[in-house]
Write a protein that holds these residues in place. Structure first.
Motif, PDB file in Angstrom:
ATOM      1  N   ILE A  25       0.822  -1.208   0.000  1.00 36.58           N
ATOM      2  CA  ILE A  25       0.000   0.000   0.000  1.00 36.58           C
ATOM      3  C   ILE A  25       0.858   1.262   0.000  1.00 36.58           C
ATOM      4  N   PRO A  26       1.898   1.352   0.848  1.00 36.08           N
ATOM      5  CA  PRO A  26       2.763   2.543   0.779  1.00 36.08           C
ATOM      6  C   PRO A  26       3.776   2.508  -0.358  1.00 36.08           C
ATOM      7  N   ARG A  27       3.799   1.414  -1.114  1.00 36.78           N
ATOM      8  CA  ARG A  27       4.714   1.253  -2.254  1.00 36.78           C
ATOM      9  C   ARG A  27       6.166   1.479  -1.818  1.00 36.78           C
ATOM     10  N   LYS A  28       6.609   0.591  -0.951  1.00 34.79           N
ATOM     11  CA  LYS A  28       7.952   0.649  -0.399  1.00 34.79           C
ATOM     12  C   LYS A  28       8.679  -0.662  -0.680  1.00 34.79           C
ATOM     13  N   PRO A  29       9.916  -0.621  -1.178  1.00 33.09           N
ATOM     14  CA  PRO A  29      10.656  -1.852  -1.477  1.00 33.09           C
ATOM     15  C   PRO A  29      11.023  -2.642  -0.229  1.00 33.09           C
ATOM     16  N   VAL A  30      11.176  -3.960  -0.416  1.00 33.68           N
ATOM     17  CA  VAL A  30      11.614  -4.846   0.655  1.00 33.68           C
ATOM     18  C   VAL A  30      12.273  -6.070   0.035  1.00 33.68           C
ATOM     19  N   VAL A  31      13.228  -6.662   0.739  1.00 30.84           N
ATOM     20  CA  VAL A  31      13.827  -7.937   0.336  1.00 30.84           C
ATOM     21  C   VAL A  31      13.235  -9.041   1.204  1.00 30.84           C
ATOM     22  N   ILE A  32      12.746 -10.104   0.544  1.00 29.82           N
ATOM     23  CA  ILE A  32      12.184 -11.264   1.237  1.00 29.82           C
ATOM     24  C   ILE A  32      13.146 -12.424   1.031  1.00 29.82           C
ATOM     25  N   ARG A  33      13.773 -12.870   2.104  1.00 29.84           N
ATOM     26  CA  ARG A  33      14.849 -13.857   2.000  1.00 29.84           C
ATOM     27  C   ARG A  33      14.352 -15.270   1.688  1.00 29.84           C
ATOM     28  N   ASN A  34      13.239 -15.675   2.277  1.00 28.90           N
ATOM     29  CA  ASN A  34      12.836 -17.080   2.195  1.00 28.90           C
ATOM     30  C   ASN A  34      11.800 -17.390   1.116  1.00 28.90           C
ATOM     31  N   MET A  35      11.328 -16.391   0.396  1.00 27.23           N
ATOM     32  CA  MET A  35      10.238 -16.630  -0.542  1.00 27.23           C
ATOM     33  C   MET A  35      10.580 -17.706  -1.571  1.00 27.23           C
ATOM     34  N   ALA A  36      11.781 -17.620  -2.140  1.00 27.46           N
ATOM     35  CA  ALA A  36      12.166 -18.545  -3.204  1.00 27.46           C
ATOM     36  C   ALA A  36      12.741 -19.862  -2.692  1.00 27.46           C
ATOM     37  N   LYS A  37      12.942 -19.980  -1.393  1.00 26.49           N
ATOM     38  CA  LYS A  37      13.512 -21.220  -0.873  1.00 26.49           C
ATOM     39  C   LYS A  37      12.551 -22.397  -1.011  1.00 26.49           C
ATOM     40  N   ASN A  38      11.272 -22.098  -1.231  1.00 24.83           N
ATOM     41  CA  ASN A  38      10.289 -23.154  -1.464  1.00 24.83           C
ATOM     42  C   ASN A  38      10.169 -23.521  -2.939  1.00 24.83           C
ATOM     43  N   TRP A  39      10.863 -22.800  -3.809  1.00 25.19           N
ATOM     44  CA  TRP A  39      10.822 -23.097  -5.242  1.00 25.19           C
ATOM     45  C   TRP A  39      11.800 -24.230  -5.579  1.00 25.19           C
ATOM     46  N   PRO A  40      11.446 -25.120  -6.501  1.00 25.86           N
ATOM     47  CA  PRO A  40      12.450 -26.055  -7.033  1.00 25.86           C
ATOM     48  C   PRO A  40      13.662 -25.329  -7.612  1.00 25.86           C
ATOM     49  N   ALA A  41      13.432 -24.133  -8.153  1.00 23.65           N
ATOM     50  CA  ALA A  41      14.523 -23.368  -8.761  1.00 23.65           C
ATOM     51  C   ALA A  41      15.639 -23.056  -7.779  1.00 23.65           C
ATOM     52  N   TYR A  42      15.320 -22.951  -6.500  1.00 18.37           N
ATOM     53  CA  TYR A  42      16.328 -22.572  -5.507  1.00 18.37           C
ATOM     54  C   TYR A  42      17.510 -23.539  -5.529  1.00 18.37           C
ATOM     55  N   GLN A  43      17.230 -24.820  -5.726  1.00 20.09           N
ATOM     56  CA  GLN A  43      18.286 -25.828  -5.818  1.00 20.09           C
ATOM     57  C   GLN A  43      18.707 -26.105  -7.259  1.00 20.09           C
ATOM     58  N   LYS A  44      17.742 -26.047  -8.176  1.00 19.18           N
ATOM     59  CA  LYS A  44      17.987 -26.517  -9.544  1.00 19.18           C
ATOM     60  C   LYS A  44      18.663 -25.500 -10.450  1.00 19.18           C
ATOM     61  N   TRP A  45      18.404 -24.212 -10.241  1.00 17.37           N
ATOM     62  CA  TRP A  45      18.818 -23.220 -11.227  1.00 17.37           C
ATOM     63  C   TRP A  45      20.288 -22.827 -11.074  1.00 17.37           C
ATOM     64  N   THR A  46      21.154 -23.751 -11.454  1.00 18.30           N
ATOM     65  CA  THR A  46      22.575 -23.458 -11.580  1.00 18.30           C
ATOM     66  C   THR A  46      22.843 -22.983 -13.000  1.00 18.30           C
ATOM     67  N   MET A  47      24.032 -22.483 -13.247  1.00 16.44           N
ATOM     68  CA  MET A  47      24.408 -22.069 -14.601  1.00 16.44           C
ATOM     69  C   MET A  47      24.349 -23.249 -15.568  1.00 16.44           C
ATOM     70  N   GLU A  48      24.862 -24.397 -15.134  1.00 20.56           N
ATOM     71  CA  GLU A  48      24.891 -25.559 -16.011  1.00 20.56           C
ATOM     72  C   GLU A  48      23.476 -26.051 -16.315  1.00 20.56           C
ATOM     73  N   TYR A  49      22.601 -25.995 -15.322  1.00 22.79           N
ATOM     74  CA  TYR A  49      21.218 -26.420 -15.539  1.00 22.79           C
ATOM     75  C   TYR A  49      20.532 -25.516 -16.564  1.00 22.79           C
ATOM     76  N   MET A  50      20.730 -24.205 -16.449  1.00 19.25           N
ATOM     77  CA  MET A  50      20.125 -23.279 -17.408  1.00 19.25           C
ATOM     78  C   MET A  50      20.682 -23.519 -18.810  1.00 19.25           C
ATOM     79  N   LYS A  51      21.976 -23.750 -18.876  1.00 27.69           N
ATOM     80  CA  LYS A  51      22.618 -23.986 -20.176  1.00 27.69           C
ATOM     81  C   LYS A  51      22.078 -25.253 -20.831  1.00 27.69           C
ATOM     82  N   GLU A  52      21.972 -26.333 -20.063  1.00 26.57           N
ATOM     83  CA  GLU A  52      21.477 -27.601 -20.605  1.00 26.57           C
ATOM     84  C   GLU A  52      19.997 -27.525 -20.963  1.00 26.57           C
ATOM     85  N   THR A  53      19.222 -26.792 -20.165  1.00 22.58           N
ATOM     86  CA  THR A  53      17.782 -26.761 -20.356  1.00 22.58           C
ATOM     87  C   THR A  53      17.369 -25.852 -21.509  1.00 22.58           C
ATOM     88  N   VAL A  54      17.993 -24.678 -21.601  1.00 21.52           N
ATOM     89  CA  VAL A  54      17.612 -23.710 -22.630  1.00 21.52           C
ATOM     90  C   VAL A  54      18.262 -24.028 -23.964  1.00 21.52           C
TER      91      VAL A  54
END
Length: 293
Positions: A25-54
């Motif tokens: 509502i006040p339109r203020k930035p914030v960093v959320i540390r744990n939001m992406a820790k529940n994503w598969p990407a948190y473990q999977k998205w290495t440079m090599e994984y992106m290179k092989e996948t794309v």
């Protein structure tokens, strides 16, 4: 003398109620540390994984050189196969970046690796969100996003330094007319206040992202980003509920962008020189009047 930068708020987790009250509502930035820790990407998205996948799809690359007055907005400097680019940014520093690239279109399985934070807010836009890659030392010039969306920007495989400024500082930041970026003749991370006096006293927020950190960047916030390591980010975008903001977005994407491209094609350097002169005049006027208040 100088910029007035404060550290960004950082939370490990946040409830919808707290997020809405303190940041959305006040339109203020914030960093959320744990939001992406529940994503598969948190473990999977290495440079090599992106290179092989794309794979070896050809991608546009951008550098830190000043924009060509005759070129349309977001015109690329070069092209390279995606896999070769990933090798490059792992091997050495480079100012080449991948900007507004959508690897998910080339590798739809990546859709399974992240989640839009719908528990915090609604209105998410893209089925295929943009990703951004940069070599160590590469810089994204100071700008705000043309579609005026709220952004959840999650970083992977390294560190990124970010400076943020509220939209209200646009004139003091030497905003270029009919564009969403600032005058490119100064370095906002180390400005020359004698040459660009309107920057003196501008208030901003400083942020450092590490692997898995998510930056919430509200609509209209100016941002400058520097890759401290070869790394990449994904941006999930959501509409602001304000109809005024939506109208501003529509204006930017249609009338303003088309007019600007037409004028660049027709008048080239003459038009760009006028725009830069006008940016300086507006900045000096805002400084003289003590704006914004």
């Amino acid at each position: 003398m100088g910029l007035h930068l404060t550290p960004i708020d950082v939370v490990e987790d946040i409830t919808q109620q707290e997020f809405r009250k303190k940041y959305l509502i006040p339109r203020k930035p914030v960093v959320i540390r744990n939001m992406a820790k529940n994503w598969p990407a948190y473990q999977k998205w290495t440079m090599e994984y992106m290179k092989e996948t794309v794979g070896d799809v050809e991608v546009p690359l951008y550098d830190s050189s000043k924009a060509d007055p005759a070129a349309p907005i977001n015109a690329s400097a070069a092209k390279m196969k995606f896999g070769d680019y990933i090798d490059l940014i792992q091997r050495e520093p480079t100012d080449l970046r991948i900007f507004l690239f959508d690897p998910i279109k080339s590798a739809p399985k990546l859709l399974e690796d992240y989640l839009s934070p719908k528990e915090l807010m609604g209105g998410f836009l893209d089925k295929y969100p943009n990703m951004f890659f940069g070599g160590k030392g590469s810089v994204t010039f100071l700008h705000y996003d043309i579609d005026m969306a709220h952004i959840f920007h999650t970083h992977f495989n390294g560190r990124k330094h970010i400076l943020l400024f509220d939209y209200k500082w646009k004139d003091r930041l030497y905003k270029i007319p009919y564009a969403t970026y600032a005058l490119e003749d100064y370095d906002i991370s180390n400005p020359d206040f004698e040459k660009f006096p309107a920057l003196d006293g501008v208030e901003g927020i400083e942020c450092f992202l590490e692997h898995g950190d998510t930056l919430f960047m509200p609509t209209g916030w100016w941002h400058w980003m520097k890759y401290l390591d070869g790394s990449f980010s994904i941006s999930l975008r959501a509409w602001d509920k304000s109809w005024a903001v939506k109208a501003h977005s529509l204006w930017n994407l249609t009338v303003q962008r088309n007019f600007d491209n037409f004028m660049k094609a027709k008048f080239r350097k003459r038009y760009m020189d006028w725009k830069e002169k006008k940016a300086v005049e507006r900045a000096n006027y805002a400084l003289k009047k003590g704006l914004p208040r």
